[in-house]
Enzyme design. Structure first.
Site, PDB file in Angstrom:
ATOM      1  N   CYS A   1     -13.902   5.270  -0.745  1.00  0.00           N
ATOM      2  CA  CYS A   1     -13.470   4.424  -1.892  1.00  0.00           C
ATOM      3  C   CYS A   1     -14.437   3.885  -2.914  1.00  0.00           C
ATOM      4  O   CYS A   1     -15.463   4.791  -2.927  1.00  0.00           O
ATOM      5  CB  CYS A   1     -12.488   3.156  -1.683  1.00  0.00           C
ATOM      6  SG  CYS A   1     -13.024   2.130  -0.280  1.00  0.00           S
TER       7      CYS A   1
ATOM      8  N   ILE B   1       0.857  -1.193  -0.132  1.00  0.00           N
ATOM      9  CA  ILE B   1       0.000   0.046   0.037  1.00  0.00           C
ATOM     10  C   ILE B   1       0.839   1.194  -0.081  1.00  0.00           C
ATOM     11  O   ILE B   1       2.009   1.340   0.623  1.00  0.00           O
ATOM     12  CB  ILE B   1      -1.043   0.034   1.380  1.00  0.00           C
ATOM     13  CG1 ILE B   1      -1.722  -1.437   1.349  1.00  0.00           C
ATOM     14  CG2 ILE B   1      -1.653   1.311   1.326  1.00  0.00           C
ATOM     15  CD1 ILE B   1      -2.884  -1.389   2.469  1.00  0.00           C
TER      16      ILE B   1
END
Length: 251
Positions: A175, A151
Site C-alpha cells: 500500500c 473494510i
C-alpha cells in the site's frame, strides 16, 4: 601497527553508516515521489524519518543525497522498500517502492504486484513494471482512520484470489507504508494458511507498531476463511472477475 581485523571492523562500520544514511535519504523522498492525499498512513511520517534532526539544513540533506548516490554507484548497495519483508515463498510485502528501490526489486524477479491504494500508479513505477514484464493488480481500498470504518470484504477477497495463485509469483503486495491495508490482507492470508489468531495479530502489530488499529484486528478476526475457500474453488485459482469496479490489472 593496525592489524587486519581492525581494518575489516572499520570497513564494516563504514558500510553500516553509509547504508543507514542511504535509507534515510531515500525515505525523505517519499513525499516528493508520491504526492498523494492524506490516507491511513500519512500520520506515520515520523516513523519513516526516525530520529532525523529537525534543525538540519536542506543544503546538508542535498549533499548527503549526492554522496549516497555515489556510494550506490560505486559499492552497488541495494535499498529495500519501507517495511519490506518476505511473507512466504515467492510472496513479499512492503511500503510504496521508490526509485531508489528499483535495483533491489530487480533481484526479486517479480511477476506481479498487488497495489492496495486507489490513487493511480506513478508513471516511473509503471514504466519499471512495463520494462520488466511485471503485472499490476490494483485493488483500490480507501485509507480511513475512523475506528469503525468498514473494510471492503469483496475487495480483500478478490486480492486474496490473486495472492494465493502461484502463477502470479514472485509477487509483491504493498500500500503506501505497508502497515494497515497490507497488514489486513496478509492477516487474512495467514488465516487461510491456518495460523493461530495470536500469531496473526503479532505479525500485524510488528509492522503497524504504535499505529495498530482495533478495526483492522477486528476485521482480520471476523474474516470468513470458509468463504475464501469457496471463492477459490469457484475461481479455480484463476484471476478475479475483471468486471469488478474495485480491481484493475495491467500486463
Amino acid at each position: 601497527m593496525t592489524n587486519l581485523s581492525e581494518i575489516v571492523s572499520a570497513d564494516k562500520e563504514r558500510m553500516r553508516v553509509l547504508a543507514m544514511r542511504g535509507r534515510n535519504s531515500v525515505f525523505r523522498k517519499v513525499e516528493k515521489d508520491v504526492d498523494y492525499e492524506d490516507d491511513d498512513d500519512d500520520d506515520d511520517d515520523d516513523d519513516v524519518v526516525g530520529a532525523r534532526d529537525g534543525g538540519q539544513e536542506e543544503e546538508e540533506e542535498d549533499e548527503e543525497d549526492e554522496e549516497f548516490e555515489e556510494v550506490v554507484e560505486d559499492d552497488g548497495l541495494y535499498l529495500t522498500p519501507l517495511n519490506f519483508s518476505m511473507v512466504d515463498s515467492g510472496i513479499y510485502r512492503s511500503g510504496f517502492p521508490q526509485l531508489g528501490n528499483f535495483t533491489f526489486l530487480e533481484t526479486l524477479g517479480l511477476r506481479s504486484i498487488i497495489y492496495l491504494c486507489p490513487e493511480p500508479y506513478p508513471e516511473p513505477n509503471s514504466e519499471f513494471l512495463r520494462s520488466h514484464g511485471i503485472r499490476l493488480f490494483q485493488f483500490g481500498i480507501e485509507g480511513n482512520k475512523e475506528p469503525f470504518a468498514s473494510i471492503p470484504v469483496d475487495t480483500i477477497m478478490d486480492a486474496l484470489v490473486v495472492l494465493t495463485d502461484p502463477k502470479n509469483y514472485p509477487l509483491l503486495v504493498h500500500c503506501k507504508r505497508g502497515k494497515h491495508r497490507t497488514g489486513c490482507l496478509v492477516g487474512c492470508f495467514r488465516k487461510w494458511q491456518g495460523w493461530c489468531l495470536s500469531s496473526v495479530f503479532e505479525e500485524y502489530q510488528r509492522f503497524a507498531a504504535a499505529k495498530s488499529r482495533v478495526s483492522d484486528l477486528m476485521f482480520i478476526e471476523m474474516f470468513d476463511v470458509s468463504a475464501l475457500r469457496q471463492t477459490l474453488n469457484a475461481a479455480s485459482l484463476t484471476l478475479p472477475h475483471v468486471s469488478s469496479p474495485q480491481m484493475k490489472h495491467t500486463y
